[in-house]
Write a protein that holds these residues in place. Sequence first.
Motif, PDB file in Angstrom:
ATOM      1  N   CYS A 163      11.683  27.961  -7.145  1.00 53.05           N
ATOM      2  CA  CYS A 163      10.338  27.190  -8.027  1.00 53.05           C
ATOM      3  C   CYS A 163       9.024  27.563  -7.291  1.00 53.05           C
ATOM      4  N   SER A 164       8.069  27.216  -8.035  1.00 55.83           N
ATOM      5  CA  SER A 164       6.702  28.566  -8.206  1.00 55.83           C
ATOM      6  C   SER A 164       6.686  27.079  -6.942  1.00 55.83           C
ATOM      7  N   LEU A 165       5.526  28.098  -5.822  1.00 56.71           N
ATOM      8  CA  LEU A 165       5.035  27.488  -4.608  1.00 56.71           C
ATOM      9  C   LEU A 165       3.778  26.297  -5.332  1.00 56.71           C
ATOM     10  N   ARG A 166       3.442  26.595  -6.730  1.00 57.44           N
ATOM     11  CA  ARG A 166       2.081  25.647  -7.130  1.00 57.44           C
ATOM     12  C   ARG A 166       2.977  24.415  -7.992  1.00 57.44           C
ATOM     13  N   SER A 167       4.081  24.862  -8.005  1.00 53.40           N
ATOM     14  CA  SER A 167       4.965  22.841  -8.132  1.00 53.40           C
ATOM     15  C   SER A 167       5.663  22.213  -7.283  1.00 53.40           C
ATOM     16  N   GLY A 224       8.631  21.044  -8.792  1.00 53.99           N
ATOM     17  CA  GLY A 224      10.261  21.589  -8.528  1.00 53.99           C
ATOM     18  C   GLY A 224      10.278  21.603  -7.241  1.00 53.99           C
ATOM     19  N   LEU A 225       9.776  21.694  -6.858  1.00 54.24           N
ATOM     20  CA  LEU A 225       9.837  22.220  -5.180  1.00 54.24           C
ATOM     21  C   LEU A 225      10.740  20.739  -4.406  1.00 54.24           C
ATOM     22  N   GLU A 226      10.324  19.085  -5.182  1.00 56.15           N
ATOM     23  CA  GLU A 226      11.333  18.032  -5.050  1.00 56.15           C
ATOM     24  C   GLU A 226      12.541  18.632  -5.976  1.00 56.15           C
TER      25      GLU A 226
END
Length: 199
Positions: free
Chosen positions: A40-44, A47-49
Amino acid sequence: MILRIYPQNPAEREIRRVVEALERDGVVVYPTDSVYAYGCSLRSARGLERLRQLSGKQTGELSIICDGISRAAEYCRVDNAAFKILKRNLPGAITFLLDASSRMPDKALQRRKTIGVRIPDNAIPRAIVEQLGCPLITASLKSDDDAEYMTDPELIHERYGREVALVVDGGYGSIVPTTVVDLTQEEPEIVRQGAAELN
């Protein structure tokens, strides 16, 4: 959805489709130079969850994928000694543990000071990061599955396709994980011997 991308010369249009999914807080499954992985994007934060839920891993077990040493140096502390080791070994199937810099989002660290950094010897993830403009947060597919469900993109899609935004078919993957090397101490320490030898 499954999306075929050729690792020798990844098509920009197809890479863009992956990046659009990541920019919409999606999680994708993609090939590396070792095992297939979630990304996932580092900025999301969302997405991380989602990536945590899918992989069953805590934040401390996640790594980032970069497209080059200069990008890694934005998010981690890379001194001269570390730079020489990275330059000798990357791109390659090694995860290097480095001290995180202040640019690394707190959500990606959760009270840790270090992060695993990868620059795979596979053009697909490097092209994704280059277009995305930031690293991917990544976790390998679960290793308790049958080998085919970790290496065959069609079977990966069959098993995980409904849980992720898309599966990138970059050809057959490997079941051998990366070598993990800790560069946070005075001397490099091999934490796990995997697919690559440290030079």
